[in-house]
Design a protein around this motif. Structure first.
Motif, PDB file in Angstrom:
ATOM      1  N   ALA A  94       9.423  -4.089  10.323  1.00 40.96           N
ATOM      2  CA  ALA A  94       8.690  -5.860  10.157  1.00 40.96           C
ATOM      3  C   ALA A  94       7.609  -5.419   9.560  1.00 40.96           C
ATOM      4  O   ALA A  94       7.106  -6.954   8.802  1.00 40.96           O
ATOM      5  CB  ALA A  94       8.631  -5.184  12.089  1.00 40.96           C
ATOM      6  N   GLN A  95       6.646  -4.016   8.840  1.00 40.44           N
ATOM      7  CA  GLN A  95       5.650  -4.009   8.437  1.00 40.44           C
ATOM      8  C   GLN A  95       6.269  -4.414   7.274  1.00 40.44           C
ATOM      9  O   GLN A  95       5.408  -5.091   5.998  1.00 40.44           O
ATOM     10  CB  GLN A  95       4.919  -2.495   8.579  1.00 40.44           C
ATOM     11  CG  GLN A  95       5.002  -2.721   9.907  1.00 40.44           C
ATOM     12  CD  GLN A  95       3.985  -1.176  10.043  1.00 40.44           C
ATOM     13  OE1 GLN A  95       4.449  -0.142   9.484  1.00 40.44           O
ATOM     14  NE2 GLN A  95       2.538  -0.893  10.924  1.00 40.44           N
ATOM     15  N   THR A  96       7.526  -3.857   6.307  1.00 40.59           N
ATOM     16  CA  THR A  96       7.889  -3.949   5.525  1.00 40.59           C
ATOM     17  C   THR A  96       7.992  -6.184   5.124  1.00 40.59           C
ATOM     18  O   THR A  96       7.360  -6.237   3.870  1.00 40.59           O
ATOM     19  CB  THR A  96       8.926  -3.778   4.658  1.00 40.59           C
ATOM     20  OG1 THR A  96       8.717  -2.684   4.445  1.00 40.59           O
ATOM     21  CG2 THR A  96       9.241  -3.419   3.595  1.00 40.59           C
ATOM     22  N   VAL A  97       8.552  -6.760   5.979  1.00 45.67           N
ATOM     23  CA  VAL A  97       8.127  -7.913   6.165  1.00 45.67           C
ATOM     24  C   VAL A  97       7.512  -8.716   5.762  1.00 45.67           C
ATOM     25  O   VAL A  97       7.092  -9.575   5.181  1.00 45.67           O
ATOM     26  CB  VAL A  97       9.423  -8.406   7.456  1.00 45.67           C
ATOM     27  CG1 VAL A  97       9.648  -9.989   7.116  1.00 45.67           C
ATOM     28  CG2 VAL A  97      10.777  -7.215   7.025  1.00 45.67           C
ATOM     29  N   ASN A  98       6.595  -8.232   6.759  1.00 49.91           N
ATOM     30  CA  ASN A  98       5.103  -8.512   6.312  1.00 49.91           C
ATOM     31  C   ASN A  98       4.589  -8.367   5.216  1.00 49.91           C
ATOM     32  O   ASN A  98       3.981  -9.660   4.803  1.00 49.91           O
ATOM     33  CB  ASN A  98       4.285  -7.924   8.073  1.00 49.91           C
ATOM     34  CG  ASN A  98       4.467  -8.997   9.023  1.00 49.91           C
ATOM     35  OD1 ASN A  98       4.948  -9.609   9.128  1.00 49.91           O
ATOM     36  ND2 ASN A  98       4.407  -7.736  10.030  1.00 49.91           N
ATOM     37  N   ALA A  99       5.152  -7.754   4.712  1.00 46.31           N
ATOM     38  CA  ALA A  99       4.112  -6.746   3.560  1.00 46.31           C
ATOM     39  C   ALA A  99       4.914  -8.265   2.582  1.00 46.31           C
ATOM     40  O   ALA A  99       4.332  -8.627   2.063  1.00 46.31           O
ATOM     41  CB  ALA A  99       4.681  -5.848   2.610  1.00 46.31           C
ATOM     42  N   ALA A 100       6.240  -8.272   2.827  1.00 50.90           N
ATOM     43  CA  ALA A 100       6.896  -9.259   1.794  1.00 50.90           C
ATOM     44  C   ALA A 100       6.183 -10.865   1.435  1.00 50.90           C
ATOM     45  O   ALA A 100       5.878 -11.362   0.736  1.00 50.90           O
ATOM     46  CB  ALA A 100       7.868  -9.628   1.735  1.00 50.90           C
ATOM     47  N   LYS A 101       5.586 -10.757   3.021  1.00 54.06           N
ATOM     48  CA  LYS A 101       5.742 -12.241   3.250  1.00 54.06           C
ATOM     49  C   LYS A 101       3.675 -12.930   2.889  1.00 54.06           C
ATOM     50  O   LYS A 101       4.156 -13.705   1.921  1.00 54.06           O
ATOM     51  CB  LYS A 101       5.439 -13.092   5.083  1.00 54.06           C
ATOM     52  CG  LYS A 101       4.984 -14.671   5.131  1.00 54.06           C
ATOM     53  CD  LYS A 101       4.930 -14.290   6.498  1.00 54.06           C
ATOM     54  CE  LYS A 101       4.206 -15.856   7.215  1.00 54.06           C
ATOM     55  NZ  LYS A 101       3.117 -15.568   6.903  1.00 54.06           N
ATOM     56  N   ALA A 102       3.413 -11.601   2.779  1.00 54.39           N
ATOM     57  CA  ALA A 102       1.941 -11.722   2.499  1.00 54.39           C
ATOM     58  C   ALA A 102       1.842 -11.673   1.050  1.00 54.39           C
ATOM     59  O   ALA A 102       1.489 -12.719   0.131  1.00 54.39           O
ATOM     60  CB  ALA A 102       1.209 -10.119   2.993  1.00 54.39           C
ATOM     61  N   ILE A 103       3.465 -11.307   0.191  1.00 51.95           N
ATOM     62  CA  ILE A 103       2.924 -11.171  -1.059  1.00 51.95           C
ATOM     63  C   ILE A 103       3.462 -13.019  -2.017  1.00 51.95           C
ATOM     64  O   ILE A 103       2.675 -13.302  -2.571  1.00 51.95           O
ATOM     65  CB  ILE A 103       4.029 -10.750  -2.089  1.00 51.95           C
ATOM     66  CG1 ILE A 103       3.458  -8.975  -1.511  1.00 51.95           C
ATOM     67  CG2 ILE A 103       4.349 -10.643  -3.130  1.00 51.95           C
ATOM     68  CD1 ILE A 103       4.039  -7.858  -2.335  1.00 51.95           C
ATOM     69  N   LEU A 104       4.421 -13.122  -0.526  1.00 56.87           N
ATOM     70  CA  LEU A 104       4.910 -14.809  -1.544  1.00 56.87           C
ATOM     71  C   LEU A 104       3.744 -15.908  -0.536  1.00 56.87           C
ATOM     72  O   LEU A 104       3.651 -16.768  -1.598  1.00 56.87           O
ATOM     73  CB  LEU A 104       5.978 -14.743  -0.429  1.00 56.87           C
ATOM     74  CG  LEU A 104       7.368 -14.328  -0.803  1.00 56.87           C
ATOM     75  CD1 LEU A 104       8.801 -14.911   0.072  1.00 56.87           C
ATOM     76  CD2 LEU A 104       7.894 -14.893  -2.761  1.00 56.87           C
ATOM     77  N   ASP A 105       3.209 -15.698   0.312  1.00 53.58           N
ATOM     78  CA  ASP A 105       1.819 -16.351  -0.043  1.00 53.58           C
ATOM     79  C   ASP A 105       0.974 -16.530  -0.454  1.00 53.58           C
ATOM     80  O   ASP A 105       0.091 -18.154  -1.350  1.00 53.58           O
ATOM     81  CB  ASP A 105       1.574 -15.698   1.619  1.00 53.58           C
ATOM     82  CG  ASP A 105       2.473 -16.689   2.783  1.00 53.58           C
ATOM     83  OD1 ASP A 105       3.265 -16.852   3.095  1.00 53.58           O
ATOM     84  OD2 ASP A 105       1.783 -15.990   4.025  1.00 53.58           O
TER      85      ASP A 105
END
Length: 165
Positions: A94-105
């Protein structure tokens, strides 16, 4: 007498551009840039660069954005690999997915992809509401086909609907 305000603004702008060049070309830390250029803090240097970047579109700003984008792309590659090949049941997924979302944002903001939200406001006046009520009342009367339309709404027996009065 010379205009010191204009000279001061020009010096501030040049100093901010130099801070931008240092960050882009040398990867200097903000603290080092602030000390070298005489800013009061690293945050002051960051704000100065942000102001210049928001005001002008130059090769310096574009190349800095390109460098930031390269870094974000590298981060994305690291995170994407973990998402695709990682254990979806692990605690860090879940943290990895949140990191991916932050990078895309962050990339969307960097490139101005996020569109401004458009809001349409419609003003409804009392006369518009009254006109609509009159139109609906006319439709009700025509459907009643000559039967009288009650002036008050009919009472509803709420107990039929499971509501205690």
């Amino acid at each position: 007498m010379a205009n010191t305000t204009s000279r001061g603004r020009l010096n501030d702008r040049e100093k901010a551009l130099e801070a931008l060049r240092l960050r882009r070309d040398t990867d200097s830390e903000w603290e080092t840039i602030a000390t070298q250029l005489g800013y009061s803090s690293k945050q002051a240097a960051q704000r100065a660069v942000a102001r210049v970047a928001n005001r002008i579109e130059t090769k310096d700003v574009e190349s800095y954005r390109a460098k930031i984008n390269e870094r974000l792309d590298w981060l994305w590659d690291q995170v994407e690999d973990r998402i695709v090949n990682g254990d979806r049941n692990s605690m860090g997924f879940a943290q990895t997915v949140n990191a991916a979302k932050a990078i895309l944002d962050r990339q969307a903001k960097l490139h101005g992809v996020d569109a401004a939200i458009k809001v349409e406001v419609t003003e409804v006046t009392r006369s518009a509401i009254d006109a609509e009520i009159e139109e609906l009342a006319g439709k009700i009367k025509s459907r009643a086909a000559g039967q009288p339309v009650p002036s008050e709404p009919a009472a509803v027996d709420l107990t039929k609907h499971g509501v205690d009065a």
